[in-house]
Design a protein around this motif. Structure first.
Motif, PDB file in Angstrom:
ATOM      1  N   ALA A   1       6.700   3.568 -19.766  1.00  0.00           N
ATOM      2  CA  ALA A   1       7.959   3.608 -20.515  1.00  0.00           C
ATOM      3  C   ALA A   1       7.946   4.663 -21.619  1.00  0.00           C
ATOM      4  CB  ALA A   1       8.263   2.226 -21.101  1.00  0.00           C
ATOM      5  N   LYS A   2       6.796   4.855 -22.264  1.00  0.00           N
ATOM      6  CA  LYS A   2       6.731   5.824 -23.364  1.00  0.00           C
ATOM      7  C   LYS A   2       6.926   7.253 -22.880  1.00  0.00           C
ATOM      8  CE  LYS A   2       3.920   3.100 -26.551  1.00  0.00           C
ATOM      9  NZ  LYS A   2       2.637   2.988 -27.283  1.00  0.00           N
ATOM     10  N   ARG A   3       6.734   7.482 -21.596  1.00  0.00           N
ATOM     11  CA  ARG A   3       6.956   8.822 -21.030  1.00  0.00           C
ATOM     12  C   ARG A   3       8.386   8.961 -20.483  1.00  0.00           C
ATOM     13  NH1 ARG A   3       2.343  12.230 -20.206  1.00  0.00           N
ATOM     14  NH2 ARG A   3       0.742  11.424 -21.600  1.00  0.00           N
ATOM     15  N   LYS A   4       9.265   8.039 -20.843  1.00  0.00           N
ATOM     16  CA  LYS A   4      10.670   8.071 -20.427  1.00  0.00           C
ATOM     17  C   LYS A   4      10.826   7.966 -18.910  1.00  0.00           C
ATOM     18  CE  LYS A   4      12.240  10.653 -24.464  1.00  0.00           C
ATOM     19  NZ  LYS A   4      12.920  11.868 -24.967  1.00  0.00           N
ATOM     20  N   ILE A   5       9.915   7.213 -18.320  1.00  0.00           N
ATOM     21  CA  ILE A   5      10.008   6.909 -16.893  1.00  0.00           C
ATOM     22  C   ILE A   5      10.413   5.445 -16.758  1.00  0.00           C
ATOM     23  CG2 ILE A   5       8.769   6.771 -14.700  1.00  0.00           C
ATOM     24  CD1 ILE A   5       6.787   8.861 -15.902  1.00  0.00           C
ATOM     25  N   THR A   6      11.495   5.192 -16.072  1.00  0.00           N
ATOM     26  CA  THR A   6      11.908   3.810 -15.841  1.00  0.00           C
ATOM     27  C   THR A   6      11.476   3.371 -14.453  1.00  0.00           C
ATOM     28  OG1 THR A   6      14.102   4.363 -14.957  1.00  0.00           O
ATOM     29  CG2 THR A   6      13.902   4.107 -17.353  1.00  0.00           C
ATOM     30  N   VAL A   7      11.126   2.100 -14.340  1.00  0.00           N
ATOM     31  CA  VAL A   7      10.691   1.512 -13.067  1.00  0.00           C
ATOM     32  C   VAL A   7      11.434   0.190 -12.888  1.00  0.00           C
ATOM     33  CG1 VAL A   7       8.735   0.839 -11.634  1.00  0.00           C
ATOM     34  CG2 VAL A   7       8.392   2.480 -13.496  1.00  0.00           C
TER      35      VAL A   7
ATOM     36  N   ILE B   1       9.729  12.451 -17.800  1.00  0.00           N
ATOM     37  CA  ILE B   1      11.021  11.935 -17.337  1.00  0.00           C
ATOM     38  C   ILE B   1      10.876  11.500 -15.883  1.00  0.00           C
ATOM     39  CG2 ILE B   1      11.887  14.170 -16.537  1.00  0.00           C
ATOM     40  CD1 ILE B   1      14.010  11.485 -18.314  1.00  0.00           C
ATOM     41  N   GLY B   2      11.578  10.458 -15.502  1.00  0.00           N
ATOM     42  CA  GLY B   2      11.531  10.040 -14.103  1.00  0.00           C
ATOM     43  C   GLY B   2      12.210   8.698 -13.890  1.00  0.00           C
ATOM     44  N   ARG B   3      12.586   8.470 -12.651  1.00  0.00           N
ATOM     45  CA  ARG B   3      13.209   7.208 -12.263  1.00  0.00           C
ATOM     46  C   ARG B   3      12.532   6.718 -10.983  1.00  0.00           C
ATOM     47  NH1 ARG B   3      15.067   7.677 -16.593  1.00  0.00           N
ATOM     48  NH2 ARG B   3      17.254   7.725 -17.268  1.00  0.00           N
ATOM     49  N   ILE B   4      12.049   5.495 -11.017  1.00  0.00           N
ATOM     50  CA  ILE B   4      11.460   4.874  -9.840  1.00  0.00           C
ATOM     51  C   ILE B   4      12.230   3.587  -9.549  1.00  0.00           C
ATOM     52  CG2 ILE B   4       9.388   3.819  -8.843  1.00  0.00           C
ATOM     53  CD1 ILE B   4       7.740   5.633 -10.735  1.00  0.00           C
ATOM     54  N   VAL B   5      12.689   3.449  -8.325  1.00  0.00           N
ATOM     55  CA  VAL B   5      13.372   2.227  -7.903  1.00  0.00           C
ATOM     56  C   VAL B   5      12.668   1.699  -6.663  1.00  0.00           C
ATOM     57  CG1 VAL B   5      15.528   1.168  -7.149  1.00  0.00           C
ATOM     58  CG2 VAL B   5      15.585   3.035  -8.819  1.00  0.00           C
ATOM     59  N   ASN B   6      12.226   0.466  -6.726  1.00  0.00           N
ATOM     60  CA  ASN B   6      11.546  -0.187  -5.608  1.00  0.00           C
ATOM     61  C   ASN B   6      12.498  -1.168  -4.929  1.00  0.00           C
ATOM     62  OD1 ASN B   6       9.103   1.139  -6.315  1.00  0.00           O
ATOM     63  ND2 ASN B   6       8.708  -0.409  -7.871  1.00  0.00           N
TER      64      ASN B   6
ATOM     65  N   THR C   1       6.366  -3.705 -10.117  1.00  0.00           N
ATOM     66  CA  THR C   1       7.459  -3.044 -10.843  1.00  0.00           C
ATOM     67  C   THR C   1       7.393  -3.376 -12.322  1.00  0.00           C
ATOM     68  OG1 THR C   1       8.921  -3.061  -8.903  1.00  0.00           O
ATOM     69  CG2 THR C   1       9.971  -2.940 -11.076  1.00  0.00           C
ATOM     70  N   LYS C   2       7.219  -4.639 -12.648  1.00  0.00           N
ATOM     71  CA  LYS C   2       7.215  -5.069 -14.049  1.00  0.00           C
ATOM     72  C   LYS C   2       6.008  -4.527 -14.801  1.00  0.00           C
ATOM     73  CE  LYS C   2       9.888  -9.259 -13.165  1.00  0.00           C
ATOM     74  NZ  LYS C   2      10.041 -10.690 -13.455  1.00  0.00           N
ATOM     75  N   ALA C   3       4.863  -4.468 -14.125  1.00  0.00           N
ATOM     76  CA  ALA C   3       3.650  -3.974 -14.783  1.00  0.00           C
ATOM     77  C   ALA C   3       3.701  -2.467 -14.991  1.00  0.00           C
ATOM     78  CB  ALA C   3       2.422  -4.357 -13.962  1.00  0.00           C
ATOM     79  N   LEU C   4       4.069  -1.731 -13.941  1.00  0.00           N
ATOM     80  CA  LEU C   4       4.095  -0.276 -14.047  1.00  0.00           C
ATOM     81  C   LEU C   4       5.122   0.179 -15.078  1.00  0.00           C
ATOM     82  CD1 LEU C   4       3.114   2.479 -13.082  1.00  0.00           C
ATOM     83  CD2 LEU C   4       4.792   2.354 -11.220  1.00  0.00           C
ATOM     84  N   ALA C   5       6.238  -0.522 -15.154  1.00  0.00           N
ATOM     85  CA  ALA C   5       7.271  -0.157 -16.132  1.00  0.00           C
ATOM     86  C   ALA C   5       6.700  -0.119 -17.536  1.00  0.00           C
ATOM     87  CB  ALA C   5       8.433  -1.144 -16.044  1.00  0.00           C
TER      88      ALA C   5
ATOM     89  N   LYS D   1       0.839  -1.199   0.000  1.00  0.00           N
ATOM     90  CA  LYS D   1       0.000   0.000   0.000  1.00  0.00           C
ATOM     91  C   LYS D   1       0.873   1.247   0.000  1.00  0.00           C
ATOM     92  CE  LYS D   1      -4.002   1.992  -0.080  1.00  0.00           C
ATOM     93  NZ  LYS D   1      -4.628   2.488   1.159  1.00  0.00           N
ATOM     94  N   GLY D   2       2.008   1.163   0.673  1.00  0.00           N
ATOM     95  CA  GLY D   2       2.940   2.284   0.670  1.00  0.00           C
ATOM     96  C   GLY D   2       3.446   2.589  -0.719  1.00  0.00           C
ATOM     97  N   LEU D   3       3.794   1.557  -1.459  1.00  0.00           N
ATOM     98  CA  LEU D   3       4.238   1.757  -2.844  1.00  0.00           C
ATOM     99  C   LEU D   3       3.141   2.418  -3.662  1.00  0.00           C
ATOM    100  CD1 LEU D   3       6.218  -0.629  -5.119  1.00  0.00           C
ATOM    101  CD2 LEU D   3       4.053   0.270  -5.937  1.00  0.00           C
ATOM    102  N   PHE D   4       1.914   1.942  -3.521  1.00  0.00           N
ATOM    103  CA  PHE D   4       0.787   2.522  -4.264  1.00  0.00           C
ATOM    104  C   PHE D   4       0.606   3.995  -3.899  1.00  0.00           C
ATOM    105  CE2 PHE D   4      -3.687   3.807  -4.207  1.00  0.00           C
ATOM    106  CZ  PHE D   4      -4.026   3.642  -5.542  1.00  0.00           C
ATOM    107  N   ASN D   5       0.544   4.287  -2.612  1.00  0.00           N
ATOM    108  CA  ASN D   5       0.249   5.640  -2.164  1.00  0.00           C
ATOM    109  C   ASN D   5       1.290   6.644  -2.641  1.00  0.00           C
ATOM    110  OD1 ASN D   5      -2.007   4.695  -0.769  1.00  0.00           O
ATOM    111  ND2 ASN D   5      -0.933   4.538   1.181  1.00  0.00           N
ATOM    112  N   VAL D   6       2.559   6.335  -2.404  1.00  0.00           N
ATOM    113  CA  VAL D   6       3.622   7.297  -2.705  1.00  0.00           C
ATOM    114  C   VAL D   6       3.843   7.410  -4.211  1.00  0.00           C
ATOM    115  CG1 VAL D   6       6.025   7.924  -2.283  1.00  0.00           C
ATOM    116  CG2 VAL D   6       4.691   6.809  -0.478  1.00  0.00           C
TER     117      VAL D   6
END
Length: 243
Positions: A173-179, A133-138, A165-169, A115-120
Motif C-alpha cells: 500500500a505504501k507504494r501506491k499499489i492497490t490489491v 503505482i499499480g492496480r491488482i485485481v484478483n 489479496t488482503k495480506a498483499l494489499a 500458484k498462478g496468482l503467485f507466479n504472475v
C-alpha cells in the motif's frame, strides 16, 4: 505506455474485462491465454475493433518458469511499456464430491488459481514497486466466500485468493499499489454453461445470472483513480445470493 495484463482473457469474464479496460482506460491489453489461440485472437480483434490495441501473451500461469520467461522477454522487448494493471482471472473448475475427488482435480484447480496468482503477480509487481503505482485485481468467487458443495477444491482455491489479496494489499500500500478482489456469483459464461440456470436462479434474489460485462465494470472501477483509496477489499457481485 500503460498496459493491463489479464490472465485467462480469451473468453468469458476475462475477455469482458480486457475489452472494458481497453475502452475505459485506453490501456494496451496483454491478452494471456493457455491453449485457445482462436478465442484469444477473437478477444484481440474485438479490442482493436473498438479502437484499442494490445497483443497476445500465451503462457500457462501455473508454471513459474514459463511465466517468467514470457514476461521477462516481453519486458525486454518493450522498454517503453509497463504493466500498470494486473487482473488475475485465470481459473478452472473440476467439480465433484470431495470423498471421490482425484488428487489431480485438487492439484489442477489449486495450481491454476493460487500458484498462478503467485507466479504472475510476483513477476508483474516488480515494475509496479519501482514505479510506485499499480492496480491488482484478483478474480475470486462466491465459492471462496461461502463454500459450495461439490466444489471443495475450487472453494479452497478462491478462499486462498481472498486471503492473499488482503495480506498483499498491506505489504504494498505504501507504494501506491492497490490489491483488491471481486467475487462473482453465477455469471453466464462457458464455466457455467452446464449448470441448470432455470433452477439455480431461484436461489438468487435478483432471479437471474449475472453478465460478464457487469463484472468487467466493477474491475474497471477498481483500477481507476476513483478507487485509489480502496485496497484489501473483496467486493461481491452476485445478485444478492451472498450478502
Amino acid at each position: 505506455m500503460n498496459c493491463a495484463l489479464i490472465t485467462g482473457a480469451s473468453r468469458g469474464i476475462g475477455r469482458a474485462i480486457a475489452l472494458r479496460l481497453a475502452m475505459d482506460h485506453q490501456l494496451y491489453i496483454l491478452v494471456n491465454y493457455s491453449s485457445n489461440l482462436e478465442a484469444a485472437e477473437q478477444t484481440l480483434q474485438q479490442i482493436r475493433e473498438q479502437g484499442g490495441d494490445g497483443e497476445l501473451l500465451p503462457f500457462k500461469v501455473q508454471y513459474k518458469q514459463e511465466v517468467d520467461q514470457a514476461l521477462d522477454a516481453w519486458k525486454a522487448n518493450n522498454p517503453d511499456k509497463h504493466i500498470h494493471v494486473l487482473v488475475n482471472n485465470a481459473g478452472v473448475t473440476r467439480d465433484g464430491l470431495f470423498m471421490w475427488m482425484p488428487e489431480s482435480d485438487w492439484d489442477e484447480v489449486m495450481d491454476v488459481s493460487t500458484k498462478g496468482l503467485f507466479n504472475v503477480t510476483q513477476n508483474a509487481i516488480q515494475q509496479m514497486l519501482r514505479k510506485r503505482i499499480g492496480r491488482i485485481v484478483n478474480v475470486a468467487s462466491v465459492s471462496g466466500m461461502k463454500g459450495v458443495a461439490g466444489q471443495t477444491n475450487y472453494s479452497a482455491a478462491k478462499g486462498a485468493i481472498i486471503s492473499a489479496t488482503k495480506a498483499l494489499a498491506q505489504e504494498v500500500a505504501k507504494r501506491k499499489i492497490t490489491v483488491n478482489a471481486v467475487a462473482p456469483g453465477f455469471i453466464t459464461s462457458d464455466m457455467t454453461k452446464e449448470l441448470n440456470e432455470q433452477e439455480l436462479k431461484q436461489m438468487i434474489p435478483m432471479n437471474r445470472f449475472g453478465q460478464a460485462e457487469e463484472v468487467a465494470h466493477l474491475v474497471s472501477f477498481l483500477v481507476s483513480e476513483k478507487a485509489a483509496y480502496i485496497t484489501g477489499e473483496v467486493i461481491n457481485i452476485n445478485g444478492g445470493i451472498y450478502s
